[in-house]
Write a protein that holds these residues in place. Structure first.
Motif, short mmCIF file in Angstrom:
data_model
loop_
_atom_site.label_atom_id
_atom_site.label_comp_id
_atom_site.label_asym_id
_atom_site.label_seq_id
_atom_site.Cartn_x
_atom_site.Cartn_y
_atom_site.Cartn_z
N LYS A 182 -33.13 -10.62 -1.38
CA LYS A 182 -31.93 -9.92 -1.86
C LYS A 182 -30.87 -10.72 -3.26
O LYS A 182 -31.49 -11.21 -4.02
CB LYS A 182 -31.12 -10.11 -0.56
CG LYS A 182 -29.98 -10.14 -1.04
CD LYS A 182 -29.43 -10.22 1.25
CE LYS A 182 -27.54 -10.20 0.60
NZ LYS A 182 -28.02 -10.95 1.51
N HIS A 183 -30.44 -9.68 -3.54
CA HIS A 183 -29.33 -10.16 -5.04
C HIS A 183 -28.32 -9.16 -4.68
O HIS A 183 -28.17 -7.82 -4.57
CB HIS A 183 -30.22 -9.47 -6.47
CG HIS A 183 -29.13 -10.30 -7.33
ND1 HIS A 183 -29.32 -12.00 -7.65
CD2 HIS A 183 -28.69 -9.15 -8.46
CE1 HIS A 183 -28.72 -11.89 -8.80
NE2 HIS A 183 -28.18 -10.48 -8.68
N ASP A 184 -27.20 -10.07 -5.20
CA ASP A 184 -26.05 -9.34 -5.21
C ASP A 184 -25.20 -9.74 -6.10
O ASP A 184 -25.82 -9.79 -7.12
CB ASP A 184 -24.93 -9.92 -4.49
CG ASP A 184 -25.15 -10.29 -2.68
OD1 ASP A 184 -25.69 -9.36 -2.22
OD2 ASP A 184 -25.08 -10.91 -2.36
N LEU A 185 -24.81 -8.02 -6.63
CA LEU A 185 -24.09 -7.27 -7.94
C LEU A 185 -23.07 -7.03 -7.68
O LEU A 185 -22.07 -7.14 -6.55
CB LEU A 185 -25.14 -6.53 -8.70
CG LEU A 185 -26.41 -6.35 -8.67
CD1 LEU A 185 -26.70 -4.64 -8.82
CD2 LEU A 185 -27.22 -7.40 -9.84
N VAL A 222 -28.58 -5.45 -3.90
CA VAL A 222 -29.86 -4.87 -4.55
C VAL A 222 -31.02 -5.67 -3.58
O VAL A 222 -31.03 -6.79 -3.28
CB VAL A 222 -30.06 -4.76 -5.35
CG1 VAL A 222 -31.50 -4.32 -5.84
CG2 VAL A 222 -29.21 -4.49 -5.73
N TYR A 223 -31.92 -5.23 -2.85
CA TYR A 223 -33.53 -5.08 -2.31
C TYR A 223 -34.46 -5.04 -2.89
O TYR A 223 -34.31 -3.93 -3.11
CB TYR A 223 -32.99 -5.08 -0.90
CG TYR A 223 -32.21 -5.56 0.20
CD1 TYR A 223 -31.84 -6.59 1.57
CD2 TYR A 223 -31.43 -4.98 0.46
CE1 TYR A 223 -31.49 -7.13 2.07
CE2 TYR A 223 -30.05 -5.25 1.31
CZ TYR A 223 -30.56 -6.66 2.41
OH TYR A 223 -29.27 -7.03 2.56
N MET A 224 -35.46 -6.05 -3.23
CA MET A 224 -36.79 -5.97 -3.92
C MET A 224 -37.92 -6.76 -3.38
O MET A 224 -37.86 -7.12 -2.54
CB MET A 224 -36.56 -6.60 -5.32
CG MET A 224 -35.33 -5.99 -5.90
SD MET A 224 -34.94 -6.90 -7.84
CE MET A 224 -34.39 -8.35 -7.07
N ASN A 225 -38.74 -5.70 -2.81
CA ASN A 225 -39.79 -5.84 -2.67
C ASN A 225 -40.52 -5.70 -4.44
O ASN A 225 -41.76 -5.16 -4.10
CB ASN A 225 -41.29 -4.94 -1.48
CG ASN A 225 -42.10 -5.87 -1.17
OD1 ASN A 225 -41.85 -6.98 -1.07
ND2 ASN A 225 -42.62 -4.99 -0.46
N PRO A 226 -40.70 -7.34 -5.13
CA PRO A 226 -41.60 -7.24 -6.16
C PRO A 226 -43.32 -7.74 -6.12
O PRO A 226 -43.39 -8.58 -4.99
CB PRO A 226 -40.74 -8.63 -7.16
CG PRO A 226 -39.78 -9.13 -5.63
CD PRO A 226 -39.67 -8.14 -4.40
N SER A 227 -43.97 -7.29 -7.06
CA SER A 227 -45.13 -7.62 -7.15
C SER A 227 -44.87 -8.99 -7.67
O SER A 227 -44.57 -9.65 -7.97
CB SER A 227 -46.12 -6.66 -7.78
OG SER A 227 -46.00 -7.17 -8.80
N LYS A 228 -46.51 -9.54 -7.33
CA LYS A 228 -46.52 -11.12 -7.73
C LYS A 228 -46.65 -10.99 -9.07
O LYS A 228 -46.26 -11.72 -9.49
CB LYS A 228 -48.07 -11.21 -7.38
CG LYS A 228 -48.61 -13.07 -7.53
CD LYS A 228 -49.74 -13.14 -6.93
CE LYS A 228 -50.10 -14.45 -7.43
NZ LYS A 228 -49.76 -15.83 -7.23
N GLU A 229 -46.79 -9.88 -10.18
CA GLU A 229 -46.39 -10.69 -11.25
C GLU A 229 -44.62 -10.25 -11.39
O GLU A 229 -44.36 -10.80 -12.79
CB GLU A 229 -47.40 -8.77 -12.16
CG GLU A 229 -48.74 -8.98 -11.76
CD GLU A 229 -49.62 -8.38 -10.99
OE1 GLU A 229 -49.06 -8.06 -10.29
OE2 GLU A 229 -50.79 -9.17 -10.48
#
Length: 61
Positions: free
Chosen positions: A2-5, A14-21
């Motif tokens: 989770k990140h606030d802009l 903003v919510y993200m589901n990033p890959s390992k890379e």
């Protein structure tokens, strides 16, 4: 993740589901920021993490 802009027209979350890379890339950028601002605790580095730290983010991607 989770990140606030903050923008002139309002705040966004903003919510993200990033890959390992992607996570490795984000960690590398964060480390570079801390180092550039003399905020990184170098005494916590191990031989393995020190080697990873010296790899530039574009090489990891």
């Amino acid at each position: 993740m989770k990140h606030d802009l903050d923008f002139e027209d309002g705040n966004y979350t903003v919510y993200m589901n990033p890959s390992k890379e992607d996570t490795i890339f984000i960690e590398q950028l964060a480390l570079r920021y801390l180092i550039d601002n003399s905020m990184f605790p170098f005494y916590r580095l191990t031989p393995k993490t020190y080697c990873n730290l010296m790899e530039s983010p574009d090489r990891i991607m």
